[in-house]
Design a protein around this motif. Structure first.
Motif, PDB file in Angstrom:
ATOM      1  N   LEU A  83       4.493  12.999 -32.596  1.00  0.00           N
ATOM      2  CA  LEU A  83       5.698  12.692 -31.821  1.00  0.00           C
ATOM      3  C   LEU A  83       5.402  12.549 -30.340  1.00  0.00           C
ATOM      4  N   GLU A  84       4.178  12.906 -29.929  1.00  0.00           N
ATOM      5  CA  GLU A  84       3.849  12.956 -28.503  1.00  0.00           C
ATOM      6  C   GLU A  84       4.031  11.610 -27.824  1.00  0.00           C
ATOM      7  N   LYS A  85       3.765  10.547 -28.548  1.00  0.00           N
ATOM      8  CA  LYS A  85       3.862   9.213 -27.953  1.00  0.00           C
ATOM      9  C   LYS A  85       5.288   8.843 -27.587  1.00  0.00           C
ATOM     10  N   GLU A  86       6.262   9.585 -28.132  1.00  0.00           N
ATOM     11  CA  GLU A  86       7.659   9.314 -27.803  1.00  0.00           C
ATOM     12  C   GLU A  86       7.962   9.647 -26.345  1.00  0.00           C
ATOM     13  N   GLY A  87       7.107  10.476 -25.714  1.00  0.00           N
ATOM     14  CA  GLY A  87       7.298  10.816 -24.312  1.00  0.00           C
ATOM     15  C   GLY A  87       8.446  11.768 -24.063  1.00  0.00           C
ATOM     16  N   ASP A  88       8.878  12.474 -25.068  1.00  0.00           N
ATOM     17  CA  ASP A  88      10.004  13.403 -24.928  1.00  0.00           C
ATOM     18  C   ASP A  88       9.520  14.699 -24.291  1.00  0.00           C
ATOM     19  N   PRO A  89      10.141  15.152 -23.188  1.00  0.00           N
ATOM     20  CA  PRO A  89       9.712  16.388 -22.533  1.00  0.00           C
ATOM     21  C   PRO A  89       9.773  17.599 -23.450  1.00  0.00           C
ATOM     22  N   GLU A  90      10.781  17.631 -24.337  1.00  0.00           N
ATOM     23  CA  GLU A  90      10.900  18.761 -25.255  1.00  0.00           C
ATOM     24  C   GLU A  90       9.672  18.845 -26.165  1.00  0.00           C
ATOM     25  N   THR A  91       9.196  17.692 -26.624  1.00  0.00           N
ATOM     26  CA  THR A  91       7.994  17.671 -27.453  1.00  0.00           C
ATOM     27  C   THR A  91       6.778  18.145 -26.666  1.00  0.00           C
ATOM     28  N   SER A  92       6.670  17.704 -25.423  1.00  0.00           N
ATOM     29  CA  SER A  92       5.543  18.127 -24.584  1.00  0.00           C
ATOM     30  C   SER A  92       5.559  19.631 -24.357  1.00  0.00           C
ATOM     31  N   LEU A  93       6.733  20.186 -24.104  1.00  0.00           N
ATOM     32  CA  LEU A  93       6.840  21.636 -23.914  1.00  0.00           C
ATOM     33  C   LEU A  93       6.459  22.380 -25.175  1.00  0.00           C
ATOM     34  N   PHE A  94       6.907  21.863 -26.304  1.00  0.00           N
ATOM     35  CA  PHE A  94       6.573  22.512 -27.566  1.00  0.00           C
ATOM     36  C   PHE A  94       5.074  22.448 -27.828  1.00  0.00           C
ATOM     37  N   LEU A  95       4.475  21.295 -27.575  1.00  0.00           N
ATOM     38  CA  LEU A  95       3.029  21.156 -27.755  1.00  0.00           C
ATOM     39  C   LEU A  95       2.275  22.155 -26.875  1.00  0.00           C
ATOM     40  N   ALA A  96       2.729  22.288 -25.640  1.00  0.00           N
ATOM     41  CA  ALA A  96       2.093  23.239 -24.729  1.00  0.00           C
ATOM     42  C   ALA A  96       2.201  24.661 -25.259  1.00  0.00           C
ATOM     43  N   THR A  97       3.353  24.983 -25.823  1.00  0.00           N
ATOM     44  CA  THR A  97       3.560  26.322 -26.381  1.00  0.00           C
ATOM     45  C   THR A  97       2.598  26.596 -27.530  1.00  0.00           C
ATOM     46  N   VAL A  98       2.473  25.633 -28.437  1.00  0.00           N
ATOM     47  CA  VAL A  98       1.597  25.810 -29.592  1.00  0.00           C
ATOM     48  C   VAL A  98       0.132  25.867 -29.154  1.00  0.00           C
ATOM     49  N   LEU A  99      -0.267  24.967 -28.262  1.00  0.00           N
ATOM     50  CA  LEU A  99      -1.652  24.939 -27.788  1.00  0.00           C
ATOM     51  C   LEU A  99      -2.026  26.245 -27.092  1.00  0.00           C
ATOM     52  N   SER A 100      -1.078  26.810 -26.345  1.00  0.00           N
ATOM     53  CA  SER A 100      -1.363  28.048 -25.612  1.00  0.00           C
ATOM     54  C   SER A 100      -1.557  29.234 -26.544  1.00  0.00           C
ATOM     55  N   ARG A 101      -1.052  29.126 -27.765  1.00  0.00           N
ATOM     56  CA  ARG A 101      -1.170  30.232 -28.714  1.00  0.00           C
ATOM     57  C   ARG A 101      -2.435  30.151 -29.567  1.00  0.00           C
ATOM     58  N   MET A 102      -3.212  29.120 -29.375  1.00  0.00           N
ATOM     59  CA  MET A 102      -4.444  28.964 -30.142  1.00  0.00           C
ATOM     60  C   MET A 102      -5.551  29.723 -29.419  1.00  0.00           C
ATOM     61  N   SER A 103      -5.543  31.025 -29.619  1.00  0.00           N
ATOM     62  CA  SER A 103      -6.439  31.915 -28.894  1.00  0.00           C
ATOM     63  C   SER A 103      -7.903  31.565 -29.151  1.00  0.00           C
ATOM     64  N   GLY A 104      -8.704  31.764 -28.122  1.00  0.00           N
ATOM     65  CA  GLY A 104     -10.128  31.493 -28.251  1.00  0.00           C
ATOM     66  C   GLY A 104     -10.482  30.028 -28.204  1.00  0.00           C
TER      67      GLY A 104
END
Length: 580
Positions: free
Chosen positions: A173-194
């Protein structure tokens, strides 16, 4: 003359006939129209009650609001507008009828896409994955393909700890350019410890959204900076956090504490401590600042400074109370910690309090009391099949070296039915407790898979563990299942590695090597368990020298024993004289 009396017929007036006909018609109309009339009255009455309930709620008369709303619901309104208002009111008033109201709106013949999106978002926001799962399968295929529903599904997966699946879905969905998607992606990426690369990607997304013209989006991005490692939070010296906050609506004390943190972090090391203490003195009295101050102290290595703050604010909730308790425990000031625990607020978890009572008893040499306390708290959590309580008990037992209680609570956890346990990603941490018990660990995961046959992580886990089994394993079946995982989640290296191992066990060496090379990884930096697949594939393909070079850098000792046993069996590292 006949004895039969002949009655004289009286003439019937035409007007009388017309009047009778009209009367019959009116009666017929009223008869057939009675239901619509009654329904209309009920609809009007229900709408009126909802309006009165909203007024009552606005005047903070919540009990009256619930009574009025309940009376409206009992009238069984059918108008979608009334039902929407009633559902919203039920949410604000915490009415027990809320789930039923929500279902009626979700399945209403006049509902629209916005209704369904809003309801599923509500389920995610209140962290109710079970209710989401009750509704989502009823969406049509066309609805499921729409970006709002796909993003909500990704959020639900993340809610369950299924971060890999959530990330794969959100990236589409990232290509849609939706800020909500970007924020969610950032949240998930930040939780991938290590995963430093994931953290950097999260930082780039969040920093970019700070300039978003939507105030709410920008402010949410600002607050998401907390998700990042401290070294990645600051967008740069050209970014003035104080000026940035001045132009925002809805700024809180926590936001201002974060600004103080960013500015303090830019100072020379010799000035940081004094600057932090000055900022805390200025902010600590502001409502809502305490939690942010606590986090600052803990993350900056100044946890002991929390003990110099007034005690009273720490009694306001279990979360802030726990922070002071944690500091006392970390400093091994057990007598003070025990005294502080006695002041715990009502919402403080019984599992934590009971476990700490056992720890304090052991520290004081009261062994029999400690054993009883552990037994009591473990039995209670086990009988309730409460995963959260068992996890708290386990963490405390591990922290204080209480091996036997820890083992008991682990055995209790793995005996729970799968529907009482979280997603597989959140259960992997139990593996070290199964050293020397690989069979039991595999049995546990097979049980999870029987209950959740579509859970990607669990499919991969079972397929990997079965690689070390010599009999009773359907390699072709596992190979097919893991191939499907690679197809669905091409960016997950662990799925790709397991599939390659399955192919190697089947004798498909070249295919295994091709699967791994398609990942586009730098194998020298890959996780040892994933890198092992490439080592073996190279060896089986005849590239022995390259394989040996890659194997020389493997750090298998850093891998939990069960997984290491499987890898060593596959690599045959235990026999230096083994050939490919």
């Amino acid at each position: 003359m006949s004895l039969i009396l002949m009655r004289k017929k009286l003439p019937i007036s035409p007007k009388l006939l017309i009047l009778a006909g009209v009367l019959l018609a009116v009666i017929a109309v009223l008869w057939f129209a009675r239901r619509p009339i009654v329904s209309g009255v009920k609809e009007w009455r229900a709408a009126s009650l909802v309006e009165k309930a909203e007024d009552a709620f606005a005047e903070e008369e919540s009990r009256e609001a619930r009574q009025l709303a309940s009376a409206a619901w009992q009238l069984e309104p059918k108008r979608i507008e009334t039902l929407r208002e009633l559902m919203q009111l039920a949410r604000k008033s915490a009415m027990p009828e809320l789930p039923a109201m929500t279902l009626v709106v979700f399945f209403h013949e006049e509902r629209n896409l916005e209704d369904r999106v809003e309801i599923l978002k509500w389920a995610v926001d209140r962290r109710d994955a079970a209710f989401f799962d009750q509704l989502y399968p009823n969406l049509g295929q066309e609805e499921r393909s729409l970006p709002p529903f796909r993003l909500l599904l990704a959020k639900k997966l993340a809610l369950e700890g299924r971060y890999v699946e959530a990330l794969e879905l959100a990236r589409g969905l990232e290509k849609e350019g939706d800020p909500e998607t970007s924020l969610f992606l950032a949240t998930v990426l930040s939780r991938m410890s290590g995963n430093p690369a994931a953290a950097r990607q999260a930082a780039d997304l969040i920093h970019g959204l700070l300039s978003n013209l939507d105030n709410d989006v920008a402010l949410e991005a600002w607050r998401s900076l907390f998700l990042l490692p401290e070294t990645l939070r600051d967008p740069g010296v050209s970014f003035d956090p104080v000026v940035w906050l001045e132009g925002r609506e809805g700024v809180t004390s926590s936001d201002r504490v974060l600004a103080d943190r960013l500015l303090t972090g830019r100072l020379p090391e010799s000035e940081k401590v004094a600057a932090m203490e000055n900022a805390v003195r200025e902010r600590i009295s502001e409502p809502g600042a305490l939690q942010a101050v606590i986090r600052w102290y803990l993350e900056s290595g100044g946890a002991e400074k929390l003990l110099s703050l007034p005690e009273e604010p720490f009694l306001s909730s279990a979360s802030v109370f726990s922070s002071r308790l944690q500091v006392l425990l970390d400093l091994q000031r057990f007598a003070e910690a025990e005294s502080w625990l006695a002041k715990a607020p009502e919402d403080f978890p019984e599992s934590v309090a009971g476990s700490l009572e056992a720890v304090f008893a052991r520290r004081a040499g009261r062994d029999s009391e400690a054993v009883s306390a552990w037994r009591r708290v473990i039995d209670r959590a086990s009988s309730l099949q409460n995963y959260g309580d068992c996890l708290s008990i386990l963490r405390i037992a591990e922290k204080f070296g209480e091996t036997r209680p820890a083992m008991e609570v682990v055995d209790a956890l793995v005996s729970f039915p799968p529907n009482r346990l979280p997603p597989g990603e959140l259960l992997e941490f139990l593996e070290p407790w199964f050293s020397g018990r690989r069979d039991q660990w595999l049995t546990f995961w097979r049980g999870i898979l029987r209950s959740r046959p579509g859970e990607a992580f669990t499919i991969n886990q079972v397929a990997f563990l079965e690689l070390a089994e010599d009999e009773g394993i359907d390699l072709a079946f596992n190979s097919a299942r893991t191939a499907e995982l690679v197809k669905r989640y091409p960016g997950v290296p662990s799925y790709r590695a397991t599939h390659a191992f399955c192919l190697i066990r089947e004798g498909k060496q070249e295919e295994a090597l091709a699967v791994l090379r398609a990942a586009g990884l730098n194998w020298n930096e890959a996780d040892p368990s994933i890198r092992s697949a490439y080592v073996l594939a190279l060896r089986k393909a005849g590239a022995r020298e390259e394989s040996d070079t890659m194997a020389a850098g493997l750090r298998l000792n850093a891998i939990p024993q069960v997984r290491r046993e499987v890898l060593e069996k596959l690599l045959n590292l235990g026999d230096p004289s083994s050939s490919s």
